[in-house]
Design a protein around this motif. Structure first.
Motif, PDB file in Angstrom:
ATOM      1  N   ALA A 178      79.643  18.432  42.328  1.00 28.66           N
ATOM      2  CA  ALA A 178      78.437  18.332  41.498  1.00 28.66           C
ATOM      3  C   ALA A 178      78.676  17.402  40.325  1.00 28.66           C
ATOM      4  N   GLN A 179      79.829  17.521  39.697  1.00 25.48           N
ATOM      5  CA  GLN A 179      80.155  16.664  38.560  1.00 25.48           C
ATOM      6  C   GLN A 179      80.229  15.201  38.985  1.00 25.48           C
ATOM      7  N   ALA A 180      80.880  14.937  40.104  1.00 27.11           N
ATOM      8  CA  ALA A 180      81.010  13.567  40.582  1.00 27.11           C
ATOM      9  C   ALA A 180      79.660  12.951  40.907  1.00 27.11           C
ATOM     10  N   TYR A 181      78.780  13.727  41.535  1.00 28.96           N
ATOM     11  CA  TYR A 181      77.449  13.209  41.873  1.00 28.96           C
ATOM     12  C   TYR A 181      76.691  12.808  40.609  1.00 28.96           C
ATOM     13  N   LEU A 182      76.691  13.671  39.610  1.00 24.64           N
ATOM     14  CA  LEU A 182      75.949  13.380  38.386  1.00 24.64           C
ATOM     15  C   LEU A 182      76.532  12.177  37.660  1.00 24.64           C
ATOM     16  N   ARG A 183      77.852  12.077  37.605  1.00 24.87           N
ATOM     17  CA  ARG A 183      78.487  10.942  36.928  1.00 24.87           C
ATOM     18  C   ARG A 183      78.179   9.629  37.638  1.00 24.87           C
ATOM     19  N   ASN A 184      78.063   9.674  38.961  1.00 26.25           N
ATOM     20  CA  ASN A 184      77.791   8.458  39.738  1.00 26.25           C
ATOM     21  C   ASN A 184      76.308   8.092  39.753  1.00 26.25           C
ATOM     22  N   THR A 185      75.455   9.033  39.374  1.00 25.12           N
ATOM     23  CA  THR A 185      74.008   8.816  39.467  1.00 25.12           C
ATOM     24  C   THR A 185      73.372   8.491  38.118  1.00 25.12           C
ATOM     25  N   TYR A 186      73.912   9.054  37.036  1.00 23.82           N
ATOM     26  CA  TYR A 186      73.300   8.900  35.714  1.00 23.82           C
ATOM     27  C   TYR A 186      74.314   8.362  34.704  1.00 23.82           C
ATOM     28  N   ALA A 187      73.798   7.751  33.662  1.00 24.18           N
ATOM     29  CA  ALA A 187      74.653   7.279  32.572  1.00 24.18           C
ATOM     30  C   ALA A 187      75.243   8.490  31.852  1.00 24.18           C
ATOM     31  N   LEU A 188      76.502   8.389  31.477  1.00 25.43           N
ATOM     32  CA  LEU A 188      77.163   9.506  30.810  1.00 25.43           C
ATOM     33  C   LEU A 188      76.436   9.889  29.523  1.00 25.43           C
ATOM     34  N   LEU A 189      75.944   8.905  28.793  1.00 19.07           N
ATOM     35  CA  LEU A 189      75.234   9.192  27.543  1.00 19.07           C
ATOM     36  C   LEU A 189      73.991  10.037  27.807  1.00 19.07           C
ATOM     37  N   ASP A 190      73.276   9.758  28.894  1.00 23.25           N
ATOM     38  CA  ASP A 190      72.096  10.551  29.242  1.00 23.25           C
ATOM     39  C   ASP A 190      72.494  11.975  29.621  1.00 23.25           C
ATOM     40  N   LEU A 191      73.595  12.122  30.337  1.00 26.68           N
ATOM     41  CA  LEU A 191      74.073  13.447  30.723  1.00 26.68           C
ATOM     42  C   LEU A 191      74.503  14.247  29.497  1.00 26.68           C
ATOM     43  N   GLU A 193      73.373  13.689  26.361  1.00 30.79           N
ATOM     44  CA  GLU A 193      72.173  13.968  25.570  1.00 30.79           C
ATOM     45  C   GLU A 193      71.381  15.121  26.182  1.00 30.79           C
ATOM     46  N   ALA A 194      71.403  15.236  27.502  1.00 33.88           N
ATOM     47  CA  ALA A 194      70.728  16.338  28.185  1.00 33.88           C
ATOM     48  C   ALA A 194      71.490  17.655  28.040  1.00 33.88           C
ATOM     49  N   GLY A 195      72.699  17.589  27.481  1.00 34.28           N
ATOM     50  CA  GLY A 195      73.477  18.801  27.232  1.00 34.28           C
ATOM     51  C   GLY A 195      74.312  19.280  28.393  1.00 34.28           C
ATOM     52  N   LEU A 196      74.305  18.539  29.513  1.00 31.67           N
ATOM     53  CA  LEU A 196      75.033  18.964  30.711  1.00 31.67           C
ATOM     54  C   LEU A 196      76.515  18.610  30.671  1.00 31.67           C
ATOM     55  N   PHE A 197      76.858  17.565  29.929  1.00 39.97           N
ATOM     56  CA  PHE A 197      78.241  17.109  29.874  1.00 39.97           C
ATOM     57  C   PHE A 197      78.757  17.173  28.441  1.00 39.97           C
ATOM     58  N   ASN A 198      80.034  17.515  28.296  1.00 40.28           N
ATOM     59  CA  ASN A 198      80.628  17.602  26.971  1.00 40.28           C
ATOM     60  C   ASN A 198      81.187  16.254  26.530  1.00 40.28           C
ATOM     61  N   GLU A 199      81.840  16.246  25.377  1.00 38.28           N
ATOM     62  CA  GLU A 199      82.350  14.999  24.819  1.00 38.28           C
ATOM     63  C   GLU A 199      83.439  14.374  25.689  1.00 38.28           C
ATOM     64  N   LYS A 200      84.139  15.197  26.471  1.00 43.45           N
ATOM     65  CA  LYS A 200      85.199  14.677  27.334  1.00 43.45           C
ATOM     66  C   LYS A 200      84.654  14.131  28.652  1.00 43.45           C
ATOM     67  N   GLY A 201      83.339  14.220  28.829  1.00 42.28           N
ATOM     68  CA  GLY A 201      82.730  13.695  30.043  1.00 42.28           C
ATOM     69  C   GLY A 201      82.773  14.648  31.216  1.00 42.28           C
ATOM     70  N   ASN A 202      82.840  15.948  30.923  1.00 37.56           N
ATOM     71  CA  ASN A 202      82.900  16.956  31.979  1.00 37.56           C
ATOM     72  C   ASN A 202      81.643  17.814  32.005  1.00 37.56           C
ATOM     73  N   LEU A 203      81.240  18.222  33.197  1.00 34.90           N
ATOM     74  CA  LEU A 203      80.132  19.146  33.364  1.00 34.90           C
ATOM     75  C   LEU A 203      80.481  20.470  32.687  1.00 34.90           C
ATOM     76  N   ILE A 204      79.576  20.995  31.863  1.00 32.97           N
ATOM     77  CA  ILE A 204      79.912  22.165  31.041  1.00 32.97           C
ATOM     78  C   ILE A 204      79.965  23.475  31.828  1.00 32.97           C
ATOM     79  N   PHE A 205      79.392  23.514  33.036  1.00 34.01           N
ATOM     80  CA  PHE A 205      79.336  24.764  33.799  1.00 34.01           C
ATOM     81  C   PHE A 205      80.540  24.895  34.735  1.00 34.01           C
ATOM     82  N   TYR A 206      81.731  24.930  34.151  1.00 29.86           N
ATOM     83  CA  TYR A 206      82.949  25.024  34.953  1.00 29.86           C
ATOM     84  C   TYR A 206      83.200  26.468  35.391  1.00 29.86           C
TER      85      TYR A 206
END
Length: 352
Positions: A178-191, A193-206
């Motif tokens: 899931a994390q890989a799909y989102l990173r490959n589909t959307y800009a990290l800044l958008d992810l 800003e949407a609150g899904l990814f933390n400052e380290k670039g990881n999906l927050i729902f681990y």
């Protein structure tokens, strides 16, 4: 170093001070994102971040300034850069007029309250697109042990398959996919800003594999994660979107209720789902500490029944909200969970 990294490095203590907030003992300020008198928002200079222990709002220096100034994340980043980065050149980014930061005038804790009907967060269709795409790819993931364990837990709490489908509860069966799909589909800044990814670039729902979507008129406006079963000492029970204000859960039910009908107000989403399963119209705050006065106008047509957790914090919140609702002329009453049960879901799933 890119602009985002440079801006995130701007001292949050300096920004907080320049905005006019008073820093109290243990680096606390009165939270500008919910109504309170005792400071509960802690500023962390080591990580240049903040966390409010009252409403759960947290994030970096850009999130803080965006929330206070009611700007989107990218706009707030450029505004901070304009004010604090000497080498920032707005013409390179085709930015419009940028303004100097001014004090809010909120110098005393008792004055730091949000006015009624004030919006602190603007709906962004891109965020809903991301949330819904995230749900879609999670629902396409093959069922595995994570999904089976989550569904066993949810049905064990009394939820029927029909209820789980109705509220579109889903699970993250394969976190890395899931994390890989989102990173490959959307800009990290958008992810981010949407609150899904933390400052380290990881999906927050681990660790929070159960996802609860907050819908409004067919779109997902917010996501809440939950651990399967009871949390450990090092993992919280819930994970809310990072830096994104919570929305009302199940708000659509208010569109079909008639004026004067009873609307139950619960703390957690699971309590709300339980009441709906029992045929009792309800919405959830997400937490007893997350109430926003801007929601008040949505409650004016109904008689509100507070049905909070059976603990001191829940009962205290019911009393305090009763006073606030009364100031707006909203009729309220309190329903207490039967002794021996901790909350609404616990009572309805275990009662004989």
């Amino acid at each position: 170093m890119d602009l985002l990294a440079q801006t995130r490095g701007i001292s949050i203590l300096r920004v907080v001070s320049d905005l006019g907030y008073v820093l109290h003992e243990n680096r606390k300020i009165v939270c500008p994102f919910h109504t309170e008198k005792t400071p509960s928002l802690v500023v962390y200079p080591q990580t240049n971040s903040y966390h409010c222990f009252g409403c759960g709002r947290h994030g970096d220096v850009i999130h803080f300034y965006a929330g206070v100034s009611r700007l989107e994340y990218t706009a707030a980043m450029h505004q901070l850069a304009f004010n604090y980065l000497p080498d920032y050149k707005p013409e390179l980014y085709k930015r419009g007029k940028l303004e100097k930061i001014q004090k809010t005038g909120l110098s005393r804790p008792e004055k730091v309250t949000l006015p009624a009907d004030t919006k602190t967060y603007e709906y962004k269709p891109l965020h809903s697109d991301i949330y819904e795409d995230f749900r879609r790819i999670c629902e396409l993931q093959p069922s595995n042990a994570v999904r089976d364990e989550a569904w066993q837990y949810l049905t064990g709490r009394g939820f029927s398959e029909a209820t789980l489908r109705k509220f579109r509860i889903f699970t993250v069966n394969d976190y890395h996919a899931a994390q890989a799909y989102l990173r490959n589909t959307y800009a990290l800044l958008d992810l981010q800003e949407a609150g899904l990814f933390n400052e380290k670039g990881n999906l927050i729902f681990y660790r929070h594999s159960i996802l609860i979507p907050y819908y409004r008129r067919g779109r997902i406006l917010f996501l809440q994660g939950r651990v399967i079963g009871n949390p450990t000492d090092t993992v919280s029970r819930y994970q809310f979107l990072s830096g994104v204000p919570v929305e009302l859960f199940n708000a659509d039910v208010m569109d079909i209720l008639k004026t004067g009908q009873t609307l139950y107000l619960t703390e957690g989403a699971f309590d709300c789902m339980t009441l709906m399963q029992e045929g009792m119209p309800a919405v959830s705050l997400g937490s007893a500490t997350m109430f926003k006065r801007e929601w008040m106008k949505q409650f004016r047509r109904f008689e509100i029944c507070f049905y909070f957790d059976n603990d001191a914090a829940g009962q205290k919140a019911a009393r305090e909200y009763g006073e606030v609702f009364g100031q707006y002329g909203v009729s309220t009453r309190v329903k207490t969970v039967k002794e021996g049960y901790k909350d609404v879901n616990d009572y309805f799933s275990k009662r004989e």
